[in-house]
Design an enzyme around this catalytic site. Structure first.
Site, PDB file in Angstrom:
ATOM      1  N   SER A  44       0.810  -1.178  -0.020  1.00  0.00           N
ATOM      2  CA  SER A  44      -0.094  -0.040  -0.105  1.00  0.00           C
ATOM      3  C   SER A  44       0.759   1.213  -0.130  1.00  0.00           C
ATOM      4  O   SER A  44       2.049   1.203   0.321  1.00  0.00           O
ATOM      5  CB  SER A  44      -1.178  -0.015   1.193  1.00  0.00           C
ATOM      6  OG  SER A  44      -1.625  -1.053   1.159  1.00  0.00           O
TER       7      SER A  44
HETATM    8  N1  SAH Z   1      -0.154  -5.555   4.134  1.00  0.00           N
HETATM    9  C1  SAH Z   1       0.347  -5.618   2.844  1.00  0.00           C
HETATM   10  C2  SAH Z   1      -0.551  -5.522   1.876  1.00  0.00           C
HETATM   11  C3  SAH Z   1      -0.391  -6.533   0.796  1.00  0.00           C
HETATM   12  S1  SAH Z   1      -1.769  -6.458  -0.278  1.00  0.00           S
HETATM   13  C4  SAH Z   1       1.729  -4.942   2.549  1.00  0.00           C
HETATM   14  O1  SAH Z   1       2.310  -4.224   3.628  1.00  0.00           O
HETATM   15  O2  SAH Z   1       2.687  -5.288   1.827  1.00  0.00           O
HETATM   16  C5  SAH Z   1      -3.035  -7.489   0.288  1.00  0.00           C
HETATM   17  C6  SAH Z   1      -2.498  -9.057   0.483  1.00  0.00           C
HETATM   18  O3  SAH Z   1      -3.987  -9.753   0.948  1.00  0.00           O
HETATM   19  C7  SAH Z   1      -2.316  -9.901  -0.625  1.00  0.00           C
HETATM   20  O4  SAH Z   1      -0.942 -10.343  -0.258  1.00  0.00           O
HETATM   21  C8  SAH Z   1      -3.101 -10.837  -0.623  1.00  0.00           C
HETATM   22  O5  SAH Z   1      -2.537 -12.087  -1.111  1.00  0.00           O
HETATM   23  C9  SAH Z   1      -3.729 -11.042   0.658  1.00  0.00           C
HETATM   24  N2  SAH Z   1      -4.858 -11.622   0.716  1.00  0.00           N
HETATM   25  C10 SAH Z   1      -5.819 -11.607  -0.169  1.00  0.00           C
HETATM   26  N3  SAH Z   1      -6.935 -12.611   0.456  1.00  0.00           N
HETATM   27  C11 SAH Z   1      -6.554 -13.023   1.622  1.00  0.00           C
HETATM   28  C12 SAH Z   1      -7.087 -13.875   2.526  1.00  0.00           C
HETATM   29  N4  SAH Z   1      -8.385 -14.316   2.491  1.00  0.00           N
HETATM   30  N5  SAH Z   1      -6.269 -14.148   3.540  1.00  0.00           N
HETATM   31  C13 SAH Z   1      -5.015 -13.526   3.951  1.00  0.00           C
HETATM   32  N6  SAH Z   1      -4.582 -12.738   2.955  1.00  0.00           N
HETATM   33  C14 SAH Z   1      -5.159 -12.343   2.033  1.00  0.00           C
END
Ligand code: SAH
Length: 214
Positions: A59
């Site tokens: 993000s």
């Molecule tokens: N907090 C992260 C943002 C990653 S984007 C950072 O700082 O980099 C969101 C993430 O959520 C992705 O890696 C995606 O694979 C994950 N995601 C999507 N659905 C999910 C679920 N049901 N359970 C856990 N993670 C999930």
């Protein structure tokens, strides 16, 4: 190209109203470039989200700061994050909280986040692969929950795993479109109150059975 966090903190965070000094300090301390893969690394401190592989994104710094400030993690608290991704938000939370538990759906990202966080010396983070829609029941209840993927609805399990007095920040809305960042506050009597924060655009929360069909 700046590879320093200080201009990011001043120009993108403080200037836009992030005022919690602990949060600003944490954002200054965590080396964001360590969480951004190769080709994008030099843009790590820019005012934007960036690709982290597997169609996922880290993000925008402001959004990470905003969500952290809303939750205001304390040293005696246990925090649950859904969507470890690169592990960046995990690290920011770990600077401020007691223990941080993070669930990541994609095994490759869960592994990479673990490696990055270990290499940087974080000992109070626990990352596991799994479907975060179900939370992490064995480690709950949590003082707060930070969901970093956009959910079509509010996962019941997450509300259940929140302590009375706890808060959850979660983007809720259309998958692939815009979501509303919503703050849920669980009252001491268990009643749940919701406050809209701002429109956002996160990658979708997906369900394990859709991503890994048998
Ligand atoms: N907090 C992260 C943002 C990653 S984007 C950072 O700082 O980099 C969101 C993430 O959520 C992705 O890696 C995606 O694979 C994950 N995601 C999507 N659905 C999910 C679920 N049901 N359970 C856990 N993670 C999930």
């Amino acid at each position: 190209m700046s590879m320093q966090s200080e201009p990011m903190v001043e120009q993108q965070l403080r200037a836009r109203g992030i005022a919690n000094e602990r949060v600003l300090e944490a954002m200054e301390h965590v080396p964001r470039h360590e969480f951004v893969p190769g080709p994008w690394r030099e843009l790590a401190y820019e005012d934007r989200p960036l690709p982290i592989g597997y169609d996922q994104t880290i993000s925008q710094p402001y959004i990470v700061a905003f969500m952290t400030e809303v939750v205001d993690p304390q040293p005696n608290q246990r925090i649950l994050e859904i969507g470890a991704g690169s592990g960046y938000q995990t690290a920011v939370l770990a600077e401020l909280a007691g223990e941080v538990y993070s669930v990541e759906l994609l095994p490759q990202l869960a592994e990479r986040a673990k490696k990055t966080l270990t290499a940087l010396g974080y000992r109070n983070v626990h990352v596991r692969q799994g479907d975060g829609y179900l939370g992490w029941k064995e480690k709950g209840p949590f003082d707060s929950i930070v969901v970093t993927c956009g959910s079509a609805d509010v996962p019941e399990a997450l509300i259940e795993q929140l302590k009375p007095g706890g808060v959850m920040i979660i983007p809720v809305g259309t998958v692939g479109g815009e979501q509303m960042l919503q703050l849920f506050v669980k009252q001491l009597d268990g009643a749940v109150e919701m406050r809209n924060q701002m429109p956002v655009r996160f990658v979708p929360l997906r369900r394990a059975e859709d991503v890994f069909p048998n």
